[in-house]
Write a protein that holds these residues in place. Structure first.
Motif, mmCIF file in Angstrom:
data_model
loop_
_atom_site.group_PDB
_atom_site.id
_atom_site.type_symbol
_atom_site.label_atom_id
_atom_site.label_comp_id
_atom_site.label_asym_id
_atom_site.label_seq_id
_atom_site.Cartn_x
_atom_site.Cartn_y
_atom_site.Cartn_z
ATOM 1 N N SER A 137 -67.250 -9.925 -42.428
ATOM 2 C CA SER A 137 -66.825 -8.507 -41.967
ATOM 3 C C SER A 137 -66.463 -7.473 -43.206
ATOM 4 O O SER A 137 -66.910 -6.373 -43.216
ATOM 5 C CB SER A 137 -64.996 -8.763 -41.551
ATOM 6 N N ALA A 165 -70.191 -6.232 -44.024
ATOM 7 C CA ALA A 165 -70.494 -5.233 -42.901
ATOM 8 C C ALA A 165 -69.892 -3.933 -43.412
ATOM 9 O O ALA A 165 -70.514 -2.973 -43.046
ATOM 10 C CB ALA A 165 -70.068 -5.613 -41.587
ATOM 11 N N SER A 206 -76.317 -5.352 -42.867
ATOM 12 C CA SER A 206 -76.533 -5.878 -41.348
ATOM 13 C C SER A 206 -75.914 -7.245 -41.378
ATOM 14 O O SER A 206 -76.771 -8.255 -41.672
ATOM 15 C CB SER A 206 -77.996 -5.699 -41.123
ATOM 16 N N VAL A 207 -75.031 -7.642 -40.536
ATOM 17 C CA VAL A 207 -74.498 -8.914 -40.352
ATOM 18 C C VAL A 207 -74.569 -9.424 -39.128
ATOM 19 O O VAL A 207 -74.289 -8.907 -38.038
ATOM 20 C CB VAL A 207 -72.879 -8.908 -40.810
ATOM 21 N N ASN A 217 -68.370 -4.472 -36.275
ATOM 22 C CA ASN A 217 -69.642 -3.814 -36.020
ATOM 23 C C ASN A 217 -70.968 -4.602 -36.466
ATOM 24 O O ASN A 217 -71.695 -3.962 -37.219
ATOM 25 C CB ASN A 217 -69.517 -2.386 -36.639
ATOM 26 N N ALA A 218 -70.817 -5.710 -36.044
ATOM 27 C CA ALA A 218 -71.794 -6.765 -36.402
ATOM 28 C C ALA A 218 -72.403 -7.214 -35.137
ATOM 29 O O ALA A 218 -72.281 -6.843 -34.140
ATOM 30 C CB ALA A 218 -71.451 -7.765 -37.236
#
Length: 212
Positions: A17, A20, A25-26, A45-46
């Motif tokens: 987290s 990110a 980009s996770v 937002n992954a």
């Protein structure tokens, strides 16, 4: 960077987290609960993926599972040839009370034997996850807390160092994978200080050499 997080526990969830938030980009992978992965991805937002898909094309892979699950996740990940793998696993028994590997070898060295083609570096295994958010919030302040880093691949350690600094720690070079024989017991000391002593679990440390 494209970062694959193998494991949905406290360490993997928190580091993924925070990375990110840094713009990486996770992709979260490997959990007994697909819903948990989806929830983590939505909050950060992954993305989510299978282990095989997550590691494919990843610039770095965080291995953050219980020692009892290592063989299972590695089996799904493949040979990881040429992949930078950040290992934060400590070889603990099921109750997390005792090391099951030690002194003549280490968890880090055993992982290297299991995946000899991976670019393995160990880090994030000597501080409790409760410290991550607080260190991240103070990442512009100095001096930063240290984080021990050890491995035999200098390039992998350099890449790991950038990700460590993103969280707010200063990486502290601690030698090759063999150092794991001493670092992994040290991790048990930091766990005792964090969880067994008063003052809260957000424990950090910093080593300094005194000048004459």
């Amino acid at each position: 960077m494209n970062i694959a997080i193998l494991g949905s526990g406290l360490i993997g969830a928190k580091l993924g987290s925070l990375w990110a938030q840094c713009g990486h980009s996770v992709t979260f992978a490997y959990s007994r609960s697909p819903q948990k992965l989806e929830r983590l991805a939505e909050q950060a937002n992954a993305a989510t993926a299978t282990v095989a898909d997550a590691v494919r094309g990843a610039d770095a892979v965080l291995l953050a599972v219980h020692w009892s699950r290592v063989d299972d996740v590695l089996g799904q990940a493949g040979d990881l040839a040429g992949t930078v793998v950040l290992n934060c696993c400590v070889p603990l028994n099921d109750s997390d009370s005792e090391l099951v590997v030690g002194m003549t070898t280490s968890g880090a060295e055993e992982l290297a034997r299991k995946r000899p083609k991976a670019r393995l570096v160990s880090c994030f295994n000597t501080v409790p996850s409760e410290s991550f958010a607080k260190v991240f919030a103070r990442r512009t302040q100095t001096p930063r807390p240290n984080l021990l880093v050890y491995g035999d691949d200098s390039g992998a350690k350099e890449l790991a160092g950038g990700l460590i600094r993103d969280i707010g720690f200063e990486p502290l070079e601690a030698g090759g994978l063999r150092t794991g024989r001493f670092v992994e017991p040290f991790a048990m000391v930091t766990a005792e200080l964090a969880y067994g002593q008063p003052g809260g679990a957000a424990l950090v440390y910093r080593f300094e050499k005194l000048k004459d």
